[in-house]
Design an enzyme around this catalytic site. Structure first.
Site, PDB file in Angstrom:
ATOM      1  N   HIS A  17      62.177 -23.259  10.526  1.00  0.00           N
ATOM      2  CA  HIS A  17      62.886 -23.917   9.420  1.00  0.00           C
ATOM      3  C   HIS A  17      63.881 -24.941   9.962  1.00  0.00           C
ATOM      4  O   HIS A  17      63.989 -26.053   9.442  1.00  0.00           O
ATOM      5  CB  HIS A  17      63.696 -22.891   8.605  1.00  0.00           C
ATOM      6  CG  HIS A  17      62.875 -21.869   7.878  1.00  0.00           C
ATOM      7  ND1 HIS A  17      63.075 -20.512   8.012  1.00  0.00           N
ATOM      8  CD2 HIS A  17      61.867 -22.006   6.983  1.00  0.00           C
ATOM      9  CE1 HIS A  17      62.237 -19.854   7.225  1.00  0.00           C
ATOM     10  NE2 HIS A  17      61.482 -20.741   6.599  1.00  0.00           N
ATOM     11  N   LYS A  41      59.285 -12.382  -3.609  1.00  0.00           N
ATOM     12  CA  LYS A  41      59.386 -11.604  -2.378  1.00  0.00           C
ATOM     13  C   LYS A  41      60.675 -10.796  -2.354  1.00  0.00           C
ATOM     14  O   LYS A  41      61.739 -11.315  -2.686  1.00  0.00           O
ATOM     15  CB  LYS A  41      59.383 -12.549  -1.169  1.00  0.00           C
ATOM     16  CG  LYS A  41      58.087 -13.307  -1.000  1.00  0.00           C
ATOM     17  CD  LYS A  41      58.192 -14.259   0.175  1.00  0.00           C
ATOM     18  CE  LYS A  41      57.007 -15.195   0.234  1.00  0.00           C
ATOM     19  NZ  LYS A  41      57.161 -16.248   1.227  1.00  0.00           N
ATOM     20  N   ARG A  90      52.436 -24.984   8.659  1.00  0.00           N
ATOM     21  CA  ARG A  90      52.136 -24.373   9.960  1.00  0.00           C
ATOM     22  C   ARG A  90      50.617 -24.393  10.160  1.00  0.00           C
ATOM     23  O   ARG A  90      49.990 -25.428  10.072  1.00  0.00           O
ATOM     24  CB  ARG A  90      52.704 -22.949  10.004  1.00  0.00           C
ATOM     25  CG  ARG A  90      54.216 -22.922   9.896  1.00  0.00           C
ATOM     26  CD  ARG A  90      54.713 -21.528   9.642  1.00  0.00           C
ATOM     27  NE  ARG A  90      54.164 -21.038   8.387  1.00  0.00           N
ATOM     28  CZ  ARG A  90      54.493 -19.893   7.796  1.00  0.00           C
ATOM     29  NH1 ARG A  90      55.360 -19.093   8.380  1.00  0.00           N
ATOM     30  NH2 ARG A  90      53.959 -19.541   6.654  1.00  0.00           N
ATOM     31  N   SER A 128      59.191 -15.710   8.926  1.00  0.00           N
ATOM     32  CA  SER A 128      60.322 -14.809   8.724  1.00  0.00           C
ATOM     33  C   SER A 128      59.835 -13.369   8.614  1.00  0.00           C
ATOM     34  O   SER A 128      60.469 -12.438   9.113  1.00  0.00           O
ATOM     35  CB  SER A 128      61.090 -15.179   7.443  1.00  0.00           C
ATOM     36  OG  SER A 128      61.645 -16.452   7.553  1.00  0.00           O
TER      37      SER A 128
HETATM   38  O1  PNS Z   1      59.779 -19.924   1.855  1.00  0.00           O
HETATM   39  P1  PNS Z   1      58.718 -19.731   0.807  1.00  0.00           P
HETATM   40  O2  PNS Z   1      58.749 -18.305   0.306  1.00  0.00           O
HETATM   41  O3  PNS Z   1      57.364 -20.152   1.287  1.00  0.00           O
HETATM   42  O4  PNS Z   1      59.090 -20.695  -0.429  1.00  0.00           O
HETATM   43  C1  PNS Z   1      58.325 -20.704  -1.626  1.00  0.00           C
HETATM   44  C2  PNS Z   1      59.127 -21.423  -2.742  1.00  0.00           C
HETATM   45  C3  PNS Z   1      60.461 -20.727  -2.925  1.00  0.00           C
HETATM   46  C4  PNS Z   1      59.351 -22.857  -2.353  1.00  0.00           C
HETATM   47  C5  PNS Z   1      58.300 -21.363  -4.074  1.00  0.00           C
HETATM   48  O5  PNS Z   1      57.936 -20.045  -4.341  1.00  0.00           O
HETATM   49  C6  PNS Z   1      59.097 -21.935  -5.244  1.00  0.00           C
HETATM   50  O6  PNS Z   1      59.219 -23.128  -5.381  1.00  0.00           O
HETATM   51  N1  PNS Z   1      59.661 -21.039  -6.079  1.00  0.00           N
HETATM   52  C7  PNS Z   1      60.474 -21.422  -7.219  1.00  0.00           C
HETATM   53  C8  PNS Z   1      59.741 -21.159  -8.529  1.00  0.00           C
HETATM   54  C9  PNS Z   1      58.703 -22.228  -8.798  1.00  0.00           C
HETATM   55  O7  PNS Z   1      59.000 -23.403  -8.963  1.00  0.00           O
HETATM   56  N2  PNS Z   1      57.421 -21.802  -8.842  1.00  0.00           N
HETATM   57  C10 PNS Z   1      56.322 -22.711  -9.067  1.00  0.00           C
HETATM   58  C11 PNS Z   1      55.706 -23.208  -7.765  1.00  0.00           C
HETATM   59  S1  PNS Z   1      54.961 -21.867  -6.878  1.00  0.00           S
END
Ligand code: PNS
Length: 161
Positions: A17, A41, A90, A128
C-alpha cells in the site's frame, strides 16, 4: 487541483500500500487515503487504529490526507470532488474484481476514472490477510510492513516485539 482517492480496507497498511501511496502522491496534487468503514471484511484493527498507522507511515508525504468513508465509494468521490480513484494491481487474480469495480464506479460516478498502478515486483503477492496470519503466529513481518505496523501486529496478537 488533481485530486485522487485511494480507497481500501488497510487492515493494516502494508509496504505494498505504501508503495502505491508514494507513487500516486507524485501523480496528483492531493491524495486522499480513504478507509472503507463498511467493508464486509471483519477487521483486526479498529478504523482509528488503521488511520493512526497510515497517518504515521505517510507523515513525510505532504500531499497525502488520511480519511475514511461510509457507504459507496462513488458517493465519497463525488463529495470530495476527486476526479480519480487509485487502485493497486498485484497478480492477475486481482484483475476480474478490479475491472468490474472500475466499470461500475465509472458509470455510477458519472466519469471518475480509476488509475491502476501495478504492484512493484517485491509486493506482487503481498496481502494484509496473509501478513496477519503470519503475525498471528508470532512471525516478524518487518520485511513486509512499516516498522510501526509490524510492532502493532505483534502487540495485537500478544507477541512482544
Ligand atoms: O482493500 P480492499 O478491501 O481491496 O478495498 C475494497 C474497497 C474498500 C475499495 C471496496 O470494497 C469499496 O469501494 N467499498 C466501498 C463500498 C462500495 O463502493 N462498493 C461498491 C464497489 S465494490
Amino acid at each position: 487541483m488533481r485530486v485522487a482517492v485511494y480507497p481500501g480496507s488497510f487492515d493494516p497498511i502494508t509496504n505494498g500500500h505504501l508503495d502505491i501511496i508514494e507513487r500516486a502522491s507524485r501523480m496528483f496534487d492531493e491524495l486522499l487515503v480513504a478507509i472503507a468503514r463498511n467493508s464486509s471484511k471483519e477487521g483486526l484493527f479498529s478504523f482509528d487504529e488503521r488511520a493512526d498507522l497510515i497517518q504515521k507511515v505517510t507523515a513525510g508525504i505532504s500531499n497525502v490526507r488520511v480519511t475514511s468513508f461510509e457507504g459507496l465509494l462513488v458517493d465519497f468521490v463525488r463529495e470530495t470532488s476527486a476526479q480519480f480513484i487509485v487502485r493497486g494491481l498485484r497478480a492477475v487474480s486481482d484483475f476480474d474484481y478490479e475491472y468490474a469495480m472500475y466499470q461500475m464506479n465509472y458509470e455510477m460516478s458519472g466519469g471518475a476514472d480509476t488509475i491502476f498502478l501495478l504492484a512493484s515486483r517485491d509486493y506482487s503477492y503481498l496481502s494484509s490477510t496473509i501478513i496477519k496470519e503470519f503475525a498471528r503466529h508470532g512471525r516478524d513481518v518487518a520485511e513486509y510492513t512499516p516498522a510501526q505496523v509490524n510492532a502493532a501486529l505483534l502487540n495485537k496478537f500478544g507477541h512482544k516485539k
